[in-house]
Design an enzyme around this catalytic site. Structure first.
Site, PDB file in Angstrom:
ATOM      1  N   HIS A   4      -2.589   1.136  49.246  1.00  0.00           N
ATOM      2  CA  HIS A   4      -1.304   1.626  49.759  1.00  0.00           C
ATOM      3  C   HIS A   4      -0.611   2.525  48.750  1.00  0.00           C
ATOM      4  O   HIS A   4      -0.971   2.549  47.596  1.00  0.00           O
ATOM      5  CB  HIS A   4      -0.391   0.447  50.091  1.00  0.00           C
ATOM      6  CG  HIS A   4      -0.897  -0.386  51.234  1.00  0.00           C
ATOM      7  ND1 HIS A   4      -1.565  -1.577  51.036  1.00  0.00           N
ATOM      8  CD2 HIS A   4      -0.864  -0.198  52.564  1.00  0.00           C
ATOM      9  CE1 HIS A   4      -1.913  -2.087  52.216  1.00  0.00           C
ATOM     10  NE2 HIS A   4      -1.500  -1.266  53.154  1.00  0.00           N
TER      11      HIS A   4
ATOM     12  N   ARG B 296     -12.260  -6.719  51.113  1.00  0.00           N
ATOM     13  CA  ARG B 296     -11.373  -5.701  51.684  1.00  0.00           C
ATOM     14  C   ARG B 296     -10.933  -4.727  50.600  1.00  0.00           C
ATOM     15  O   ARG B 296     -10.785  -5.099  49.436  1.00  0.00           O
ATOM     16  CB  ARG B 296     -10.150  -6.393  52.288  1.00  0.00           C
ATOM     17  CG  ARG B 296      -9.243  -5.479  53.088  1.00  0.00           C
ATOM     18  CD  ARG B 296      -8.053  -6.261  53.650  1.00  0.00           C
ATOM     19  NE  ARG B 296      -7.075  -6.564  52.621  1.00  0.00           N
ATOM     20  CZ  ARG B 296      -5.979  -7.305  52.818  1.00  0.00           C
ATOM     21  NH1 ARG B 296      -5.752  -7.847  54.003  1.00  0.00           N
ATOM     22  NH2 ARG B 296      -5.140  -7.525  51.845  1.00  0.00           N
TER      23      ARG B 296
ATOM     24  N   GLY C 156       0.804  -1.213   0.000  1.00  0.00           N
ATOM     25  CA  GLY C 156       0.000   0.000   0.000  1.00  0.00           C
ATOM     26  C   GLY C 156       0.834   1.258   0.000  1.00  0.00           C
ATOM     27  O   GLY C 156       0.421   2.290  -0.558  1.00  0.00           O
TER      28      GLY C 156
ATOM     29  N   PHE D 190     -11.072  -5.135  58.200  1.00  0.00           N
ATOM     30  CA  PHE D 190     -11.754  -5.484  59.458  1.00  0.00           C
ATOM     31  C   PHE D 190     -11.178  -4.727  60.648  1.00  0.00           C
ATOM     32  O   PHE D 190     -10.043  -4.247  60.620  1.00  0.00           O
ATOM     33  CB  PHE D 190     -11.723  -6.989  59.711  1.00  0.00           C
ATOM     34  CG  PHE D 190     -10.340  -7.606  59.855  1.00  0.00           C
ATOM     35  CD1 PHE D 190      -9.493  -7.282  60.911  1.00  0.00           C
ATOM     36  CD2 PHE D 190      -9.898  -8.561  58.955  1.00  0.00           C
ATOM     37  CE1 PHE D 190      -8.255  -7.863  61.062  1.00  0.00           C
ATOM     38  CE2 PHE D 190      -8.653  -9.167  59.098  1.00  0.00           C
ATOM     39  CZ  PHE D 190      -7.828  -8.815  60.151  1.00  0.00           C
TER      40      PHE D 190
ATOM     41  N   GLY E  41      -6.698  24.288  47.300  1.00  0.00           N
ATOM     42  CA  GLY E  41      -5.606  23.797  46.460  1.00  0.00           C
ATOM     43  C   GLY E  41      -5.770  22.342  46.045  1.00  0.00           C
ATOM     44  O   GLY E  41      -4.794  21.690  45.687  1.00  0.00           O
TER      45      GLY E  41
ATOM     46  N   VAL F  94       4.557 -12.156   3.892  1.00  0.00           N
ATOM     47  CA  VAL F  94       5.949 -12.358   3.470  1.00  0.00           C
ATOM     48  C   VAL F  94       6.256 -11.384   2.341  1.00  0.00           C
ATOM     49  O   VAL F  94       5.709 -11.502   1.243  1.00  0.00           O
ATOM     50  CB  VAL F  94       6.188 -13.810   3.005  1.00  0.00           C
ATOM     51  CG1 VAL F  94       7.638 -13.975   2.538  1.00  0.00           C
ATOM     52  CG2 VAL F  94       5.877 -14.791   4.120  1.00  0.00           C
TER      53      VAL F  94
ATOM     54  N   LYS G 187      -7.011  15.705  47.902  1.00  0.00           N
ATOM     55  CA  LYS G 187      -5.784  16.421  48.272  1.00  0.00           C
ATOM     56  C   LYS G 187      -4.726  15.371  48.613  1.00  0.00           C
ATOM     57  O   LYS G 187      -4.975  14.479  49.423  1.00  0.00           O
ATOM     58  CB  LYS G 187      -6.051  17.327  49.473  1.00  0.00           C
ATOM     59  CG  LYS G 187      -4.922  18.292  49.799  1.00  0.00           C
ATOM     60  CD  LYS G 187      -4.800  19.387  48.731  1.00  0.00           C
ATOM     61  CE  LYS G 187      -3.858  20.495  49.152  1.00  0.00           C
ATOM     62  NZ  LYS G 187      -4.374  21.304  50.254  1.00  0.00           N
ATOM     63  N   HIS G 188      -3.578  15.477  47.977  1.00  0.00           N
ATOM     64  CA  HIS G 188      -2.496  14.517  48.194  1.00  0.00           C
ATOM     65  C   HIS G 188      -2.987  13.081  48.029  1.00  0.00           C
ATOM     66  O   HIS G 188      -2.726  12.216  48.859  1.00  0.00           O
ATOM     67  CB  HIS G 188      -1.839  14.727  49.559  1.00  0.00           C
ATOM     68  CG  HIS G 188      -1.114  16.024  49.674  1.00  0.00           C
ATOM     69  ND1 HIS G 188      -0.022  16.350  48.908  1.00  0.00           N
ATOM     70  CD2 HIS G 188      -1.353  17.106  50.456  1.00  0.00           C
ATOM     71  CE1 HIS G 188       0.393  17.560  49.216  1.00  0.00           C
ATOM     72  NE2 HIS G 188      -0.396  18.052  50.150  1.00  0.00           N
TER      73      HIS G 188
ATOM     74  N   ASN H 140      -4.580   2.798  56.699  1.00  0.00           N
ATOM     75  CA  ASN H 140      -5.874   2.372  57.213  1.00  0.00           C
ATOM     76  C   ASN H 140      -6.915   3.473  57.017  1.00  0.00           C
ATOM     77  O   ASN H 140      -6.637   4.635  57.215  1.00  0.00           O
ATOM     78  CB  ASN H 140      -5.783   2.030  58.696  1.00  0.00           C
ATOM     79  CG  ASN H 140      -5.075   0.701  58.934  1.00  0.00           C
ATOM     80  OD1 ASN H 140      -5.291  -0.261  58.231  1.00  0.00           O
ATOM     81  ND2 ASN H 140      -4.206   0.661  59.953  1.00  0.00           N
TER      82      ASN H 140
ATOM     83  N   ARG I 246      -5.822   1.656  62.956  1.00  0.00           N
ATOM     84  CA  ARG I 246      -7.205   1.965  62.575  1.00  0.00           C
ATOM     85  C   ARG I 246      -7.877   2.844  63.636  1.00  0.00           C
ATOM     86  O   ARG I 246      -8.742   3.659  63.324  1.00  0.00           O
ATOM     87  CB  ARG I 246      -7.968   0.656  62.368  1.00  0.00           C
ATOM     88  CG  ARG I 246      -9.281   0.822  61.626  1.00  0.00           C
ATOM     89  CD  ARG I 246      -9.745  -0.514  61.078  1.00  0.00           C
ATOM     90  NE  ARG I 246      -8.762  -1.051  60.154  1.00  0.00           N
ATOM     91  CZ  ARG I 246      -8.644  -0.707  58.883  1.00  0.00           C
ATOM     92  NH1 ARG I 246      -9.479   0.184  58.370  1.00  0.00           N
ATOM     93  NH2 ARG I 246      -7.728  -1.225  58.111  1.00  0.00           N
TER      94      ARG I 246
ATOM     95  N   ASP J 147       2.611  -7.153  13.518  1.00  0.00           N
ATOM     96  CA  ASP J 147       3.618  -6.936  12.474  1.00  0.00           C
ATOM     97  C   ASP J 147       4.824  -7.843  12.725  1.00  0.00           C
ATOM     98  O   ASP J 147       5.289  -7.973  13.865  1.00  0.00           O
ATOM     99  CB  ASP J 147       4.054  -5.468  12.483  1.00  0.00           C
ATOM    100  CG  ASP J 147       4.627  -5.018  11.154  1.00  0.00           C
ATOM    101  OD1 ASP J 147       5.218  -5.853  10.452  1.00  0.00           O
ATOM    102  OD2 ASP J 147       4.475  -3.833  10.812  1.00  0.00           O
ATOM    103  N   ILE J 148       5.336  -8.455  11.678  1.00  0.00           N
ATOM    104  CA  ILE J 148       6.512  -9.330  11.776  1.00  0.00           C
ATOM    105  C   ILE J 148       7.696  -8.717  11.044  1.00  0.00           C
ATOM    106  O   ILE J 148       8.763  -8.487  11.610  1.00  0.00           O
ATOM    107  CB  ILE J 148       6.203 -10.733  11.203  1.00  0.00           C
ATOM    108  CG1 ILE J 148       5.036 -11.375  11.955  1.00  0.00           C
ATOM    109  CG2 ILE J 148       7.459 -11.622  11.287  1.00  0.00           C
ATOM    110  CD1 ILE J 148       5.236 -11.537  13.437  1.00  0.00           C
TER     111      ILE J 148
END
Length: 530
Positions: free
Chosen positions: A530, A526, A40, A479, A311, A69, A281-282, A424, A444, A129-130
């Site tokens: 983190h 849960r 093409g 928990f 902010g 090919v 925030k943060h 927590n 907690r 693609d090869i």
């Protein structure tokens, strides 16, 4: 003089993205460079009136097997890999009539785009693609002699180089292009391997690679002494990376991180159910609410902790309207992100020239699958997204008193929010709005106390007779290991609790709830973050 200059006499062009192709090829012809092409690409060049040789003329073989090919041939790879000043290589080229290829221009089959549009398995495989990656890697390896272009944005760079150095390329430029070429094939192969892993439901393949394309170089990272950039991955999930920045200062590392946290949180709130606002925030929500309008949702969210909201990042689940825009711009806000915005709202935000307005084009699906990646010393931690949604959970009442309908609605709301607060986590909620959030504490109990204290501070600021935790519900992301954290929540005025359950001391916690006449439900899921 340029170092290690190499004249370009022949270029092989084979591209799926033909933007800028004709202009580039015409410019190459202006330097007297012979053009060789495939399929093409060759047709497009010929239709534009350019003189171009088919790669089949180079190889002596026709393109076959639906184009699978065509370039996998010694006359192509020999032309790319031959070291020009190596006598043995030169002799082999002469003996086998291999012509040097000094410039390779290839962009790969659109595999990532094919996957993104939801194509079927066979169509995705066909767009792997090869020949392209093989040629790219060959040319990049031989960058001492060959220049390789894998990105249409580098056409101008190559033409400037050829103009500046009279039809030659410098080693420094070829080296940079080679580095980019290997990065491109690496990202391409990463997309393919991750697609296969997902298709085969293989969560832990023996090898895992990730790749992306530079979206933006950032001024710095979390702190000014850290360098940073953001890369776009083959992931079409609506969010900060799909968003169009309408106005405002350049986004920083922290802006992007916080905005992502805000928009992931807003995904929990179905815009068909109610308008919703998340203020972050943060990377932690400091106020979340649902309402009959965005204005109502924003005001309720802001009331939770207006000090922290200063902010902050505001995320909305519905198109930003003028009423909400006016209220949000009354205090200093870093970013507003929404699916879209009215012209009037955009005009209002424009009054704050530094305020970033991002329009994401949609709201994320909280049930979407995907991977989260975090670097650790010597490796990568990889996990699936937390796409558990409280609406899909079977809530188990474990106390003598069941929650009322109003409490149950607030409990689900609070648990949606808790999913997006750093562990927590303790979240107090009332009337579909957060009224106290405790985030990221080692204990907690401390999270429960901090959230209650924030509610007290908010009550003083709003001149309320009592904190809004009185008569609220409370959510915990994990928990309660002991009853002490629950007792803090009860003392703050909570009347119902939602938590995953699963502690060795669940019975002790349930007994404490029953003793104080509050309702408690377990989710069995849960939401550590983190």
């Amino acid at each position: 003089m340029p170092s290690h200059p190499r004249r370009v006499t022949r270029a092989l062009l084979s591209v799926s993205d033909k933007s800028g192709l004709i202009e580039f090829a015409k410019a190459l012809g202006g330097f007297g460079i012979e053009l060789v092409s495939t399929g093409g690409t060759a047709k497009a060049l010929k239709d534009a009136g350019l003189r171009v040789d088919d790669v089949s003329d180079l190889t002596g073989f026709p393109e076959m097997m639906d184009g699978r090919v065509k370039t996998l041939h010694p006359n192509v790879h020999g032309g790319l890999l031959a070291i020009r000043n190596n006598a043995e290589h030169a002799a082999a080229m002469t003996a086998h009539n291999i012509k040097a290829i000094d410039l390779l221009v290839v962009n790969l089959y659109p595999f990532e785009e094919t996957v993104a549009k939801g194509a079927d398995y066979d169509d995705c495989v066909e767009n792997i693609d090869i020949g392209g990656p093989a040629m790219i890697r060959a040319a990049a390896k031989n960058h001492g002699d060959v220049a390789v272009v894998v990105d249409t944005t580098d056409y101008s760079l190559v033409l400037e180089e050829l103009t500046r150095h009279s039809g030659m390329t410098t080693y420094e430029t070829r080296q940079k292009l080679a580095a980019k070429a290997y990065a491109r094939t690496a990202a391409y192969d990463a997309a393919i391997s991750n697609w296969f892993a997902a298709t085969l439901n293989n969560d832990t393949p023996d090898y895992r690679a990730f790749g992306g394309r530079l979206a933006q170089s950032l001024r710095y990272g979390e702190n000014p002494h850290q360098t940073a950039a953001v890369y776009r991955t083959p992931n079409v999930r609506a969010g900060v990376m799909t968003a169009r920045q309408v106005q405002g200062k350049e986004l920083s590392y922290n802006n992007i991180n916080d905005t992502d946290a805000a928009y992931e949180a807003i995904a929990e709130f179905d815009p068909k159910r109610a308008a919703a606002c998340v203020i972050v925030k943060h990377a932690n929500p400091c106020g979340v609410a649902e309402g009959s309008s965005l204005l109502e949702a924003y005001k309720k969210a802001l009331a939770c902790d207006s000090t922290s909201a200063f902010g902050g990042i505001v995320a909305l689940n519905r198109p930003l309207d003028a009423e909400a825009a006016k209220a949000i711009t009354e205090i200093f806000t870093e970013v507003i992100i929404a699916p879209s915005a009215s012209d009037e709202a955009i005009a209002i935000v424009a009054g704050k020239k530094n305020l970033r307005l991002l329009l994401a084009g949609g709201v994320p699906d909280p049930r979407d699958k995907g991977l989260l990646v975090k670097s650790v010393a010597g490796g990568l931690l990889v996990q699936s997204r937390d796409n558990a949604v409280v609406d899909d959970m079977e809530l188990k009442v474990v106390t003598k008193r069941a929650p009322t309908a109003a409490e149950l609605s607030d409990l689900r709301f609070a648990f949606r929010v808790a999913k997006h607060v750093k562990s927590n986590t303790i979240v107090y909620a009332k009337d579909l709005a957060t009224v106290g959030i405790g985030a990221g504490q080692m204990s907690r109990v401390d999270s429960a106390r901090i959230a209650a204290r924030k509610a007290e501070d908010a009550a003083k600021e709003l001149k309320l007779p009592a904190p809004l935790t009185k008569g609220s519900v409370v959510a915990s992301d994990a928990f309660f290991p002991f009853a002490d954290g629950l007792l803090v929540a009860i003392e703050a005025g909570a009347t119902a609790v939602i938590q995953p359950g699963g502690s060795m001391r669940d019975n002790e916690v349930i007994e404490a709830a029953d003793k104080h006449g509050i309702a408690m439900v377990f989710t069995g899921t849960r939401h550590f973050k983190h």
